[in-house]
Design an enzyme around this catalytic site. Structure first.
Site, short mmCIF file in Angstrom:
data_model
loop_
_atom_site.label_atom_id
_atom_site.label_comp_id
_atom_site.label_asym_id
_atom_site.label_seq_id
_atom_site.Cartn_x
_atom_site.Cartn_y
_atom_site.Cartn_z
CG LEU A 127 -2.00 1.08 1.27
CD1 LEU A 127 -3.21 0.57 2.06
CD2 LEU A 127 -1.50 2.36 1.91
CG HIS A 231 8.95 3.97 9.07
ND1 HIS A 231 8.34 5.17 8.80
CD2 HIS A 231 10.27 4.14 8.78
CE1 HIS A 231 9.25 6.03 8.36
NE2 HIS A 231 10.42 5.42 8.35
#
Length: 337
Positions: A127, A231
């Site tokens: 994505l 992240h």
């Protein structure tokens, strides 16, 4: 909103390549390599074209298109069964508990064990939303359209589904986790290993990665501190996955230590709660905000719209009907936005 999700085509290569260059590394499923992306689009075309209900190792690539400009501004992927063509490796955090009678002490040690436990799972991944479009809920459209695609083609997907989140990458583009483990054995930087994996697959992990468990306590503090963490740019994605019913179960990526999220396919919120029915009206003026999808395989389209459930049928607004190219009597899948 004039954005629609649709099946990727061969002529989407250039915008996919341009977006891949913006990822900043760590996006194995979207490498900035034209040949790899071309191969991915070819495999996706084959998957969209195949008939039959049996599960095979396939990749479906979807893109987000601005229908007013024709520009492709995002992409995502759905994998039917990982680990079929080559093993799907993960580290799983396990605990070894030992007791010494002489010291009257019990010690629990956490370890990273290389495993293929997740082979056969379906996967949502790849994505990416163009930085210029990160407003207005388009990220949610990208993410949740995949579940409506799975709901509409349930027979082609496994009973479990996973999502890998990118781990912590430092300011120089390196990975503290990789430097502490993989980098010791492969003599490759994280970026080199990640790029090689994206293009050639991860068989080299099976060939060279040590098979014995790694004691987490023996890793550097920098490496220990990032295990299982997404992240910063992926924190919102992790929350969205948790809202759908995914959970972190101790599996982490072998490259950057990012978390792998797992769920039972039929218990994913957007799949379990998807409404399937015929369109009764395309002139709805006010209704519940929803994601609405239609079409089988290469004809799949999904957009935001308004819906009103009417038993087994559904009324939708005119703009959604236009974006989806549907009329009264056509089948659609929908979930609340």
């Amino acid at each position: 909103m004039s954005f629609v999700m649709r099946a990727a085509r061969a002529n989407d290569l250039q915008p996919l390549y341009e977006m891949a260059k913006l990822t900043g590394g760590g996006f194995t499923n979207l490498p900035p390599d034209r040949n790899s992306l071309t191969g991915k689009l070819e495999r996706s075309d084959e998957a969209f074209a195949r008939e039959g209900d049996e599960i095979a190792a396939e990749t479906f690539v979807l893109v987000l298109e601005n229908t007013e400009t024709g520009a492709v501004r995002g992409t995502c992927q759905v994998f039917t069964a990982v680990g079929q063509e080559w093993p799907f490796y993960s580290y799983r955090i396990t605990t070894l508990t030992q007791h010494s009678q002489e010291l009257e002490r019990t010690v629990a040690a956490e370890m990273l064990s290389l495993t293929n436990d997740l082979g056969g799972c379906s996967e949502v991944g790849g994505l990416f939303l163009h930085p210029g479009e990160r407003a207005g809920g388009l990220g949610m459209l990208l993410a949740r359209s995949r579940y409506l695609f799975i709901a509409g083609h349930r027979e082609r997907f496994g009973d479990r589904i996973l999502a890998e989140l990118r781990g912590i990458i430092d300011e120089r583009g390196g990975s503290p986790f990789w430097d502490a483990i993989g980098g010791k054995f492969f003599r490759m930087s994280f970026q080199e290993a990640d790029e090689f994996n994206a293009i050639h697959g991860n068989q080299f992990i099976a060939d060279l990665m040590p098979k014995h468990p790694v004691y987490i306590a023996m890793l550097s503090e920098d490496a220990r501190s990032v295990i299982g963490l997404p992240h910063p740019s992926g924190r919102a994605a992790m929350r969205m996955l948790e809202n759908e019913g995914f959970s972190y179960q101790g599996y982490v990526d072998i490259f950057d230590g990012g978390p792998t999220m797992l769920a039972e396919t039929d218990k994913v919120g957007a799949i379990a709660n998807a409404h399937h029915g015929q369109v009764e009206s395309v002139t709805l003026e006010k209704g519940e905000k929803a994601l609405i999808a239609t079409g089988r395989f290469a004809d799949f389209r999904c957009c935001y719209g308004a819906r009103e459930l009417r038993g087994d049928s559904v009324a939708i607004d005119a703009q959604a009907a236009e974006l989806l190219r549907v009329g009264e009597g056509d089948d659609v899948w929908s979930i609340p936005r």
